[in-house]
Scaffold this motif. Structure first.
Motif, PDB file in Angstrom:
ATOM      1  N   GLU A  79       0.835  -1.126  -0.018  1.00  0.00           N
ATOM      2  CA  GLU A  79       0.001  -0.043   0.050  1.00  0.00           C
ATOM      3  C   GLU A  79       0.671   1.190  -0.048  1.00  0.00           C
ATOM      4  O   GLU A  79       1.609   1.486   1.012  1.00  0.00           O
ATOM      5  N   LEU A  80       0.728   2.097  -0.893  1.00  0.00           N
ATOM      6  CA  LEU A  80       1.485   3.295  -0.988  1.00  0.00           C
ATOM      7  C   LEU A  80       0.541   4.439  -0.783  1.00  0.00           C
ATOM      8  O   LEU A  80      -0.487   4.894  -1.556  1.00  0.00           O
ATOM      9  N   ILE A  81       0.556   5.302   0.272  1.00  0.00           N
ATOM     10  CA  ILE A  81      -0.086   6.554   0.399  1.00  0.00           C
ATOM     11  C   ILE A  81       0.502   7.804   0.220  1.00  0.00           C
ATOM     12  O   ILE A  81       1.805   8.012   0.523  1.00  0.00           O
ATOM     13  N   VAL A  82       0.273   8.534  -0.650  1.00  0.00           N
ATOM     14  CA  VAL A  82       0.919   9.825  -1.083  1.00  0.00           C
ATOM     15  C   VAL A  82      -0.247  11.076  -0.273  1.00  0.00           C
ATOM     16  O   VAL A  82      -1.122  11.300  -0.480  1.00  0.00           O
ATOM     17  N   THR A  83       1.008  11.785   0.347  1.00  0.00           N
ATOM     18  CA  THR A  83       0.353  12.774   1.236  1.00  0.00           C
ATOM     19  C   THR A  83       0.727  14.250   0.674  1.00  0.00           C
ATOM     20  O   THR A  83       1.459  14.255  -0.143  1.00  0.00           O
ATOM     21  N   ASP A  84      -0.094  15.184   1.164  1.00  0.00           N
ATOM     22  CA  ASP A  84       0.419  16.363   0.599  1.00  0.00           C
ATOM     23  C   ASP A  84       1.725  17.165   1.316  1.00  0.00           C
ATOM     24  O   ASP A  84       2.196  17.921   0.952  1.00  0.00           O
ATOM     25  N   THR A  85       1.813  16.745   2.696  1.00  0.00           N
ATOM     26  CA  THR A  85       2.731  17.362   3.493  1.00  0.00           C
ATOM     27  C   THR A  85       3.630  16.459   4.472  1.00  0.00           C
ATOM     28  O   THR A  85       3.128  15.148   4.437  1.00  0.00           O
ATOM     29  N   MET A  86       4.724  16.728   4.753  1.00  0.00           N
ATOM     30  CA  MET A  86       5.412  15.889   5.596  1.00  0.00           C
ATOM     31  C   MET A  86       4.620  15.603   7.026  1.00  0.00           C
ATOM     32  O   MET A  86       5.117  14.647   7.329  1.00  0.00           O
ATOM     33  N   ARG A  87       4.251  16.812   7.275  1.00  0.00           N
ATOM     34  CA  ARG A  87       3.639  16.564   8.841  1.00  0.00           C
ATOM     35  C   ARG A  87       2.360  15.621   8.646  1.00  0.00           C
ATOM     36  O   ARG A  87       2.061  14.752   9.583  1.00  0.00           O
ATOM     37  N   GLU A  88       1.621  15.526   7.453  1.00  0.00           N
ATOM     38  CA  GLU A  88       0.582  14.395   7.421  1.00  0.00           C
ATOM     39  C   GLU A  88       1.318  13.017   7.158  1.00  0.00           C
ATOM     40  O   GLU A  88       0.599  12.194   7.689  1.00  0.00           O
ATOM     41  N   ARG A  89       2.521  12.926   6.509  1.00  0.00           N
ATOM     42  CA  ARG A  89       3.101  11.764   6.241  1.00  0.00           C
ATOM     43  C   ARG A  89       3.664  11.187   7.699  1.00  0.00           C
ATOM     44  O   ARG A  89       3.197   9.787   8.092  1.00  0.00           O
ATOM     45  N   LYS A  90       4.000  11.947   8.663  1.00  0.00           N
ATOM     46  CA  LYS A  90       4.600  11.569   9.924  1.00  0.00           C
ATOM     47  C   LYS A  90       3.408  11.326  10.825  1.00  0.00           C
ATOM     48  O   LYS A  90       3.048  10.454  11.693  1.00  0.00           O
ATOM     49  N   ARG A  91       2.067  12.050  10.704  1.00  0.00           N
ATOM     50  CA  ARG A  91       1.045  11.582  11.404  1.00  0.00           C
ATOM     51  C   ARG A  91       0.336  10.281  11.051  1.00  0.00           C
ATOM     52  O   ARG A  91       0.064   9.458  11.879  1.00  0.00           O
ATOM     53  N   LEU A  92       0.358   9.901   9.810  1.00  0.00           N
ATOM     54  CA  LEU A  92      -0.135   8.837   9.375  1.00  0.00           C
ATOM     55  C   LEU A  92       0.811   7.581   9.740  1.00  0.00           C
ATOM     56  O   LEU A  92       0.396   6.421  10.010  1.00  0.00           O
ATOM     57  N   MET A  93       2.161   8.039   9.595  1.00  0.00           N
ATOM     58  CA  MET A  93       3.113   6.777  10.126  1.00  0.00           C
ATOM     59  C   MET A  93       2.910   6.386  11.618  1.00  0.00           C
ATOM     60  O   MET A  93       2.860   5.377  11.938  1.00  0.00           O
ATOM     61  N   GLU A  94       2.498   7.366  12.437  1.00  0.00           N
ATOM     62  CA  GLU A  94       2.318   7.217  13.704  1.00  0.00           C
ATOM     63  C   GLU A  94       1.167   6.669  14.125  1.00  0.00           C
ATOM     64  O   GLU A  94       1.295   5.701  14.897  1.00  0.00           O
ATOM     65  N   GLU A  95       0.236   7.038  13.356  1.00  0.00           N
ATOM     66  CA  GLU A  95      -1.288   6.475  13.664  1.00  0.00           C
ATOM     67  C   GLU A  95      -1.066   5.005  13.134  1.00  0.00           C
ATOM     68  O   GLU A  95      -1.930   3.999  13.802  1.00  0.00           O
ATOM     69  N   MET A  96      -0.503   4.346  12.073  1.00  0.00           N
ATOM     70  CA  MET A  96      -0.701   3.086  11.718  1.00  0.00           C
ATOM     71  C   MET A  96       0.207   1.925  12.125  1.00  0.00           C
ATOM     72  O   MET A  96       0.195   1.052  12.009  1.00  0.00           O
ATOM     73  N   ALA A  97       1.201   2.653  13.084  1.00  0.00           N
ATOM     74  CA  ALA A  97       2.334   1.638  13.789  1.00  0.00           C
ATOM     75  C   ALA A  97       1.783   1.650  15.048  1.00  0.00           C
ATOM     76  O   ALA A  97       1.168   2.451  15.743  1.00  0.00           O
ATOM     77  N   ASP A  98       2.055   0.291  15.509  1.00  0.00           N
ATOM     78  CA  ASP A  98       2.120  -0.018  16.836  1.00  0.00           C
ATOM     79  C   ASP A  98       3.297   0.168  17.697  1.00  0.00           C
ATOM     80  O   ASP A  98       3.251  -0.218  18.800  1.00  0.00           O
ATOM     81  N   GLY A  99       4.284   0.499  17.211  1.00  0.00           N
ATOM     82  CA  GLY A  99       5.730   0.530  17.620  1.00  0.00           C
ATOM     83  C   GLY A  99       6.517   1.179  16.720  1.00  0.00           C
ATOM     84  O   GLY A  99       6.251   1.259  15.364  1.00  0.00           O
ATOM     85  N   PHE A 100       7.685   1.744  17.089  1.00  0.00           N
ATOM     86  CA  PHE A 100       8.861   2.716  16.272  1.00  0.00           C
ATOM     87  C   PHE A 100      10.143   1.749  16.584  1.00  0.00           C
ATOM     88  O   PHE A 100      10.482   1.764  17.512  1.00  0.00           O
ATOM     89  N   LEU A 101      10.918   1.635  15.333  1.00  0.00           N
ATOM     90  CA  LEU A 101      12.251   1.273  15.357  1.00  0.00           C
ATOM     91  C   LEU A 101      13.038   2.235  14.230  1.00  0.00           C
ATOM     92  O   LEU A 101      12.767   2.360  13.580  1.00  0.00           O
ATOM     93  N   THR A 102      14.157   2.869  15.202  1.00  0.00           N
ATOM     94  CA  THR A 102      14.815   3.690  14.344  1.00  0.00           C
ATOM     95  C   THR A 102      16.035   3.086  14.128  1.00  0.00           C
ATOM     96  O   THR A 102      16.943   2.787  15.179  1.00  0.00           O
TER      97      THR A 102
END
Length: 178
Positions: A79-102
């Motif tokens: 699934e590829l989601i194209v957003t208008d802004t970086m802020r929207e990208r990060k918001r969706l990444m945070e919402e769709m994930a249950d955890g984060f790995l850097t």
């Protein structure tokens, strides 16, 4: 946990880091997790997604329109989601994930990591935040954070919310088992 967001380099890096990204993608898929990433098909970002898919995993790429060419959008994402802004990208990444790995990365990776870690500290989410300190990559930053804690700028509770791991396996085990 069903989905993990991976933050990592989207710029050129050497083969050791690309291999790390591949091992991470494979481990995510083998753990039955969905990969959420920045939607680029270059450098570590592309390597982690390709490896996850090659190991049978599902990938969700989230990329802003203005980076479609620069980061060469991962058109093979499940699934590829194209957003208008970086802020929207990060918001969706945070919402769709249950955890984060850097994983290792540059200023964009740092920005994403610090925003996610701070969000957890401020109570905006209670999702695990893991920093993969591959080969001591983050050791200077971790020493700096310890110094900031000694000076009273970073609380011990904030540092306790951050899980630092040395290996991909340790990271995935922590994310899946807590």
């Amino acid at each position: 946990m069903s989905a993990v967001c991976v933050y990592c380099a989207s710029g050129p890096v050497d083969a050791d880091y690309l291999t790390l990204a591949e091992r991470t993608g494979e481990a995510i898929a083998k753990a039955g997790l969905t990969l959420v990433s920045g939607g680029g098909n270059v450098s570590m970002m592309g390597s982690v997604a390709r490896a996850a898919r090659e190991a049978g995993g599902r990938t969700i790429g989230i990329i802003p329109e203005h980076l479609m060419k620069k980061e060469v959008a991962d058109l093979d994402s499940t699934e590829l989601i194209v957003t208008d802004t970086m802020r929207e990208r990060k918001r969706l990444m945070e919402e769709m994930a249950d955890g984060f790995l850097t994983l290792p990365g540059g200023i964009g990776t740092f920005e994403e990591f610090f925003e996610t870690w701070t969000g957890g500290y401020l109570g905006e989410h209670d999702k695990p935040v893991v920093l993969l300190n591959h080969g001591g990559f983050y050791q200077p930053m971790l020493s700096w954070l310890d110094d900031l804690q000694t000076r009273g700028f970073v609380s011990s509770w904030a540092l306790d919310r951050l899980k630092v791991c040395d290996t991909v396996g340790e990271s995935i085990t922590y994310l899946t088992n807590g």
